[in-house]
Scaffold this motif. Structure first.
Motif, PDB file in Angstrom:
ATOM      1  N   PRO A 191       0.825  -1.222   0.000  1.00 29.23           N
ATOM      2  CA  PRO A 191       0.000   0.000   0.000  1.00 29.23           C
ATOM      3  C   PRO A 191       0.855   1.267   0.000  1.00 29.23           C
ATOM      4  CG  PRO A 191      -0.921  -1.615   1.522  1.00 29.23           C
ATOM      5  CD  PRO A 191       0.409  -2.152   1.086  1.00 29.23           C
ATOM      6  N   LYS A 192       1.968   1.256   0.746  1.00 30.76           N
ATOM      7  CA  LYS A 192       2.820   2.442   0.798  1.00 30.76           C
ATOM      8  C   LYS A 192       3.407   2.768  -0.573  1.00 30.76           C
ATOM      9  CE  LYS A 192       6.937   4.360   3.065  1.00 30.76           C
ATOM     10  NZ  LYS A 192       7.969   4.150   4.120  1.00 30.76           N
ATOM     11  N   ALA A 193       3.972   1.770  -1.227  1.00 31.02           N
ATOM     12  CA  ALA A 193       4.572   1.996  -2.540  1.00 31.02           C
ATOM     13  C   ALA A 193       3.519   2.432  -3.557  1.00 31.02           C
ATOM     14  CB  ALA A 193       5.286   0.732  -3.020  1.00 31.02           C
ATOM     15  N   LEU A 194       2.339   1.814  -3.484  1.00 25.05           N
ATOM     16  CA  LEU A 194       1.292   2.156  -4.447  1.00 25.05           C
ATOM     17  C   LEU A 194       0.809   3.588  -4.247  1.00 25.05           C
ATOM     18  CD1 LEU A 194      -0.503   1.242  -6.762  1.00 25.05           C
ATOM     19  CD2 LEU A 194      -2.158   0.435  -5.070  1.00 25.05           C
ATOM     20  N   ALA A 195       0.586   3.990  -2.995  1.00 20.39           N
ATOM     21  CA  ALA A 195       0.134   5.360  -2.739  1.00 20.39           C
ATOM     22  C   ALA A 195       1.182   6.368  -3.201  1.00 20.39           C
ATOM     23  CB  ALA A 195      -0.165   5.543  -1.254  1.00 20.39           C
ATOM     24  N   GLN A 196       2.444   6.062  -2.965  1.00 16.76           N
ATOM     25  CA  GLN A 196       3.518   6.966  -3.386  1.00 16.76           C
ATOM     26  C   GLN A 196       3.605   7.054  -4.911  1.00 16.76           C
ATOM     27  OE1 GLN A 196       6.739   5.091  -1.247  1.00 16.76           O
ATOM     28  NE2 GLN A 196       6.620   6.564   0.445  1.00 16.76           N
ATOM     29  N   GLN A 224       3.495  20.209  -2.984  1.00 15.66           N
ATOM     30  CA  GLN A 224       4.192  19.986  -1.726  1.00 15.66           C
ATOM     31  C   GLN A 224       3.502  18.863  -0.966  1.00 15.66           C
ATOM     32  OE1 GLN A 224       3.976  23.315   0.938  1.00 15.66           O
ATOM     33  NE2 GLN A 224       5.137  22.319   2.571  1.00 15.66           N
ATOM     34  N   GLU A 225       4.265  17.880  -0.494  1.00 16.15           N
ATOM     35  CA  GLU A 225       3.676  16.838   0.342  1.00 16.15           C
ATOM     36  C   GLU A 225       3.399  17.419   1.725  1.00 16.15           C
ATOM     37  OE1 GLU A 225       5.138  12.768   2.446  1.00 16.15           O
ATOM     38  OE2 GLU A 225       5.333  12.805   0.242  1.00 16.15           O
ATOM     39  N   VAL A 226       2.168  17.314   2.160  1.00 15.98           N
ATOM     40  CA  VAL A 226       1.796  17.888   3.451  1.00 15.98           C
ATOM     41  C   VAL A 226       1.537  16.822   4.515  1.00 15.98           C
ATOM     42  CG1 VAL A 226       0.869  19.991   2.442  1.00 15.98           C
ATOM     43  CG2 VAL A 226      -0.638  18.037   2.760  1.00 15.98           C
ATOM     44  N   TYR A 239      -2.038   2.919   3.549  1.00 13.66           N
ATOM     45  CA  TYR A 239      -1.082   4.017   3.541  1.00 13.66           C
ATOM     46  C   TYR A 239      -1.656   5.140   2.689  1.00 13.66           C
ATOM     47  CZ  TYR A 239       3.552   6.185   3.927  1.00 13.66           C
ATOM     48  OH  TYR A 239       4.595   7.017   4.248  1.00 13.66           O
ATOM     49  N   PHE A 240      -1.362   6.396   3.074  1.00 13.82           N
ATOM     50  CA  PHE A 240      -1.862   7.526   2.304  1.00 13.82           C
ATOM     51  C   PHE A 240      -0.753   8.546   2.094  1.00 13.82           C
ATOM     52  CE2 PHE A 240      -2.113   9.145   6.562  1.00 13.82           C
ATOM     53  CZ  PHE A 240      -1.973  10.531   6.459  1.00 13.82           C
ATOM     54  N   VAL A 241      -0.869   9.302   0.994  1.00 10.65           N
ATOM     55  CA  VAL A 241       0.022  10.426   0.688  1.00 10.65           C
ATOM     56  C   VAL A 241      -0.867  11.592   0.279  1.00 10.65           C
ATOM     57  CG1 VAL A 241       1.895  11.307  -0.751  1.00 10.65           C
ATOM     58  CG2 VAL A 241       1.870   8.887  -0.100  1.00 10.65           C
ATOM     59  N   ARG A 242      -0.618  12.763   0.865  1.00 10.76           N
ATOM     60  CA  ARG A 242      -1.430  13.951   0.557  1.00 10.76           C
ATOM     61  C   ARG A 242      -0.528  15.074   0.062  1.00 10.76           C
ATOM     62  NH1 ARG A 242      -5.102  15.893   5.377  1.00 10.76           N
ATOM     63  NH2 ARG A 242      -5.829  13.742   5.038  1.00 10.76           N
ATOM     64  N   TRP A 243      -0.914  15.682  -1.065  1.00  8.82           N
ATOM     65  CA  TRP A 243      -0.192  16.811  -1.640  1.00  8.82           C
ATOM     66  C   TRP A 243      -1.056  18.056  -1.628  1.00  8.82           C
ATOM     67  CZ3 TRP A 243       2.432  15.305  -6.952  1.00  8.82           C
ATOM     68  CH2 TRP A 243       3.513  14.446  -6.711  1.00  8.82           C
ATOM     69  N   LYS A 244      -0.396  19.199  -1.487  1.00 14.16           N
ATOM     70  CA  LYS A 244      -1.016  20.484  -1.797  1.00 14.16           C
ATOM     71  C   LYS A 244      -0.477  20.935  -3.139  1.00 14.16           C
ATOM     72  CE  LYS A 244      -1.684  25.245  -0.202  1.00 14.16           C
ATOM     73  NZ  LYS A 244      -1.393  26.244   0.867  1.00 14.16           N
ATOM     74  N   GLU A 256      -5.149  13.443  -2.442  1.00 19.00           N
ATOM     75  CA  GLU A 256      -4.640  12.351  -1.603  1.00 19.00           C
ATOM     76  C   GLU A 256      -4.868  11.024  -2.307  1.00 19.00           C
ATOM     77  OE1 GLU A 256      -5.432  12.325   2.667  1.00 19.00           O
ATOM     78  OE2 GLU A 256      -6.083  10.226   2.493  1.00 19.00           O
ATOM     79  N   SER A 257      -3.875  10.154  -2.222  1.00 16.33           N
ATOM     80  CA  SER A 257      -3.988   8.767  -2.666  1.00 16.33           C
ATOM     81  C   SER A 257      -3.942   7.872  -1.439  1.00 16.33           C
ATOM     82  CB  SER A 257      -2.859   8.394  -3.631  1.00 16.33           C
ATOM     83  OG  SER A 257      -2.984   9.078  -4.859  1.00 16.33           O
ATOM     84  N   LEU A 258      -4.992   7.086  -1.262  1.00 13.70           N
ATOM     85  CA  LEU A 258      -5.122   6.173  -0.123  1.00 13.70           C
ATOM     86  C   LEU A 258      -5.169   4.752  -0.670  1.00 13.70           C
ATOM     87  CD1 LEU A 258      -5.860   5.456   2.865  1.00 13.70           C
ATOM     88  CD2 LEU A 258      -8.257   5.864   2.228  1.00 13.70           C
ATOM     89  N   ALA A 259      -4.234   3.902  -0.260  1.00 20.29           N
ATOM     90  CA  ALA A 259      -4.160   2.527  -0.768  1.00 20.29           C
ATOM     91  C   ALA A 259      -4.323   1.540   0.385  1.00 20.29           C
ATOM     92  CB  ALA A 259      -2.823   2.290  -1.474  1.00 20.29           C
TER      93      ALA A 259
END
Length: 315
Positions: A191-196, A224-226, A239-244, A256-259
């Motif tokens: 999930p971490k790799a996929l969200a990234q 920017q990753e927030v 896992y999630f990654v959120r950008w502004k 945001e990408s949530l996997a």
């Protein structure tokens, strides 16, 4: 007997310089620049001579049929469904969904399209839940959110109500969207790799280029990753990654990408994407966390998760 025009691209009654998709019963929000000479088309009135308001509105507009339009549109949608991501993967942007509304046609209840193909109607005794049967999850429908109507992407599960004129290329934009899709064209199991990997494409598909290659916000100028990290989703480690993102025109936004693994079938990874406009008109960022925390496996209202929940390590 009244005969309605077949599905196709016609001159937009509210903006004649572009074409708009008629699905056979109502105008959708999909539009494009004209690609071929147009033939006039009118819609006959219904028996009795009165005709419906929609029929009169369409009859008063000058429309042109482009017979290859449905093939082109289908090809675009299939390309988005092949798991390779949304159209145009520039470094940090996405398109909001491109749409154009017409004031000449007011759809009746019979014109209202059914929800996206990946969702089914929630239980009558739980109207605040959106059910995604394909991925085996339910998502909470918070105040300020509605089920999708007149959207070009089939995997959108909810949007903010209403639209506004995009500040860039012509079209209608929405202040918030949530998308749920199964990952089928990627062997990634983390999930971490996929969200990234997914966050850049999520940004591009919401704030750079739309389905017909328009640029509703004239593209992203920076990101920017927030926020990022592990999160429990429907009892699974995600896992999630959120950008502004900042756009050339308009308020910019947050994506945001949530996997996380699905709880059904082969337990393929699921991606839930969030796209919120920045500024006072956009939905509160806390809705991303609230929706994530409220995701449940279908038929299991007790298994939840959310930011800060106790979970094992994510690969």
């Amino acid at each position: 007997m009244s005969m309605t025009p077949p599905p196709g691209w016609y001159r937009d009654p509210s903006y004649p310089l572009v074409e708009r998709w008629w699905d056979g019963t109502a105008w959708t929000d999909h539009r494009r620049q004209p690609e071929a000479p147009q033939l006039p088309l009118t819609q006959p009135e219904s028996p009795g001579g009165g005709g419906s308001g929609r029929a009169k509105a369409v009859a008063l507009s000058v429309a042109g049929v482009v017979l290859v339009a449905s093939i082109v549109t289908g090809a675009v949608l299939l390309r988005r469904d092949d798991g390779s991501g949304d159209a145009a993967a520039t470094t940090t942007e996405t398109t909001t969904e491109t749409t154009t509304a017409t004031t000449a046609v007011s759809p009746s209840a019979s014109d209202t399209p059914s929800p996206s193909a990946s969702t089914s109607a929630p239980s009558p005794d739980d109207p605040s839940v959106v059910v995604d049967e394909l991925n085996g999850i339910t998502l909470p429908l918070l105040d300020g959110w509605v089920r999708p109507q007149y959207v070009a992407e089939h995997d959108i599960v909810m949007t903010t109500p209403g639209t506004y004129d995009c500040p860039g290329d012509p079209g209608l934009c929405r202040h918030g969207r949530v998308i749920s899709r199964t990952v089928t064209a990627n062997d990634e199991k983390s999930p971490k790799a996929l969200a990234q990997q997914d966050i850049e494409d999520a940004a591009n598909s919401s704030y750079d280029r739309d389905l017909i290659d328009n640029r509703p916000f004239k593209g992203i100028t920076s990101h920017q990753e927030v926020k990022s990290g592990q999160v429990a989703v429907a009892g699974r480690a995600g896992y999630f990654v959120r950008w502004k993102v900042k756009t050339r025109v308009g308020p910019g936004g947050y994506v945001e990408s949530l996997a996380f693994p699905s709880s059904v079938g082969s337990e393929s990874l699921v991606i839930v994407r969030f796209a919120f406009d920045a500024g006072s008109d956009g939905p509160p960022l806390t809705d991303m966390d609230r929706i994530t925390k409220g995701i449940r496996p279908v038929g299991d209202a007790d298994t939840g998760g959310g930011v800060g929940s106790s979970i094992g390590p994510s690969k």
